[in-house]
Design a protein around this motif. Sequence first.
Motif, PDB file in Angstrom:
ATOM      1  N   ILE A   1       0.846  -1.205   0.000  1.00  0.00           N
ATOM      2  CA  ILE A   1       0.000   0.000   0.000  1.00  0.00           C
ATOM      3  C   ILE A   1       0.876   1.248   0.000  1.00  0.00           C
ATOM      4  N   CYS A   2       1.907   1.242   0.819  1.00  0.00           N
ATOM      5  CA  CYS A   2       2.795   2.407   0.920  1.00  0.00           C
ATOM      6  C   CYS A   2       3.560   2.646  -0.382  1.00  0.00           C
ATOM      7  N   ASP A   3       3.906   1.581  -1.087  1.00  0.00           N
ATOM      8  CA  ASP A   3       4.680   1.714  -2.322  1.00  0.00           C
ATOM      9  C   ASP A   3       3.820   2.064  -3.527  1.00  0.00           C
ATOM     10  N   SER A   4       2.512   2.030  -3.384  1.00  0.00           N
ATOM     11  CA  SER A   4       1.617   2.299  -4.512  1.00  0.00           C
ATOM     12  C   SER A   4       1.234   3.772  -4.555  1.00  0.00           C
ATOM     13  N   ALA A   5       1.056   4.274  -5.773  1.00  0.00           N
ATOM     14  CA  ALA A   5       0.621   5.662  -5.950  1.00  0.00           C
ATOM     15  C   ALA A   5      -0.894   5.781  -5.880  1.00  0.00           C
ATOM     16  N   LEU A   6      -1.571   4.665  -6.122  1.00  0.00           N
ATOM     17  CA  LEU A   6      -3.034   4.685  -6.161  1.00  0.00           C
ATOM     18  C   LEU A   6      -3.579   3.470  -5.425  1.00  0.00           C
ATOM     19  N   VAL A   7      -4.599   3.693  -4.590  1.00  0.00           N
ATOM     20  CA  VAL A   7      -5.289   2.609  -3.886  1.00  0.00           C
ATOM     21  C   VAL A   7      -6.787   2.897  -3.966  1.00  0.00           C
ATOM     22  N   ILE A   8      -7.541   1.995  -4.612  1.00  0.00           N
ATOM     23  CA  ILE A   8      -8.970   2.220  -4.782  1.00  0.00           C
ATOM     24  C   ILE A   8      -9.746   0.914  -4.592  1.00  0.00           C
ATOM     25  N   ARG A   9     -11.024   1.075  -4.335  1.00  0.00           N
ATOM     26  CA  ARG A   9     -11.976  -0.035  -4.334  1.00  0.00           C
ATOM     27  C   ARG A   9     -12.857   0.153  -5.558  1.00  0.00           C
ATOM     28  N   ALA A  10     -12.993  -0.922  -6.363  1.00  0.00           N
ATOM     29  CA  ALA A  10     -13.703  -0.740  -7.631  1.00  0.00           C
ATOM     30  C   ALA A  10     -14.294  -2.042  -8.137  1.00  0.00           C
ATOM     31  N   LYS A  11     -15.254  -1.900  -9.063  1.00  0.00           N
ATOM     32  CA  LYS A  11     -15.799  -3.020  -9.827  1.00  0.00           C
ATOM     33  C   LYS A  11     -15.214  -2.975 -11.239  1.00  0.00           C
ATOM     34  N   ILE A  12     -15.115  -4.126 -11.873  1.00  0.00           N
ATOM     35  CA  ILE A  12     -14.607  -4.188 -13.236  1.00  0.00           C
ATOM     36  C   ILE A  12     -15.799  -4.323 -14.176  1.00  0.00           C
ATOM     37  N   SER A  13     -16.000  -3.324 -15.032  1.00  0.00           N
ATOM     38  CA  SER A  13     -17.162  -3.317 -15.921  1.00  0.00           C
ATOM     39  C   SER A  13     -16.911  -4.092 -17.209  1.00  0.00           C
ATOM     40  N   SER A  14     -15.745  -3.889 -17.827  1.00  0.00           N
ATOM     41  CA  SER A  14     -15.449  -4.546 -19.098  1.00  0.00           C
ATOM     42  C   SER A  14     -13.940  -4.578 -19.306  1.00  0.00           C
ATOM     43  N   GLU A  15     -13.516  -5.327 -20.307  1.00  0.00           N
ATOM     44  CA  GLU A  15     -12.091  -5.395 -20.646  1.00  0.00           C
ATOM     45  C   GLU A  15     -11.911  -5.325 -22.151  1.00  0.00           C
ATOM     46  N   LYS A  16     -10.745  -4.822 -22.571  1.00  0.00           N
ATOM     47  CA  LYS A  16     -10.453  -4.637 -23.992  1.00  0.00           C
ATOM     48  C   LYS A  16      -8.957  -4.806 -24.207  1.00  0.00           C
ATOM     49  N   VAL A  17      -8.590  -5.539 -25.246  1.00  0.00           N
ATOM     50  CA  VAL A  17      -7.178  -5.749 -25.564  1.00  0.00           C
ATOM     51  C   VAL A  17      -6.690  -4.587 -26.425  1.00  0.00           C
TER      52      VAL A  17
END
Length: 281
Positions: free
Chosen positions: A98-114
């Motif tokens: 957590i300390c080494d990360s620039a971003l920490v969020i709670r989220a749902k994944i809606s879709s994915e794309k290559v």
Amino acid sequence: MFRLSSEGSLHTPQSILSRLQTERLFAERRNQTVIRKFRYQFKSERTFSSSWTASRAPSKMNPLLSTLLFSLLLLLTLRIQELIEACSCAPAHPQQQICDSALVIRAKISSEKVIAPSEDPLHTHKMIQYEIKQIKMFKGFEKLKDVQFVFTPFDSSLCGVKLEANNKKQYLLTGQILDDGKVLIHLCNYIEPWDDLTFSQKKSLNQRYQMGCGCKISTCYMVPCSITAPNECLWTDWLIERKLYGHQAKHYACIKRSDGTCSWYRGGPPLEKEFVDISEP
């Protein structure tokens, strides 16, 4: 009949014949000596050549043993290739991640794309773009207000993360913010299904973990294991439970006290009452 030699001495036919026989005898002896030397040399060379050939020539191998050795070498080669191509991450306590990360969020994944590779130096490999619905941000306010997409390498060998894009499962996502504002996540980040986190871990995301970012968490693999600095906490899950993410990782945070020292704190009661000093396992 007599013959006068060039030196003026007189020789009879018998003396001449005797001399010729003597010279012939010496010649035959010389030839025999040469022949013996040649034979000895030839025999020695042949012996050396035979022994050298025998030592250098491959010995006949049992067909079954040969097949087993070949199979073993093939498996070893494939295993080495897997290790070379596989993603490897150094063990780290959730707080440290957590300390080494620039971003920490709670989220749902809606879709994915290559996303195909581009000439952009930041995107030279195929990537997966996850569209997310941000629920709460714990860290990264100063750079981003709302995150709509996160990116991860397509290949697992490059530490790509596979998430369920069904708009139902919630995740704790940690990652880095690139220069162009895009969020990059990978397997070495702390990424967990939200429901798999303990109550203490969820509470620590708000403040406790970040209160201990000035502390150093050191992993204990074997004894002796002791702190080397006042701001150090020993992570002993592997030593006690033979697994990294055990009780200590799930329920404790390493917090810095007012005097600059660091100690493990179990979430729940007030800070001053629940410090646990674990300096020696």
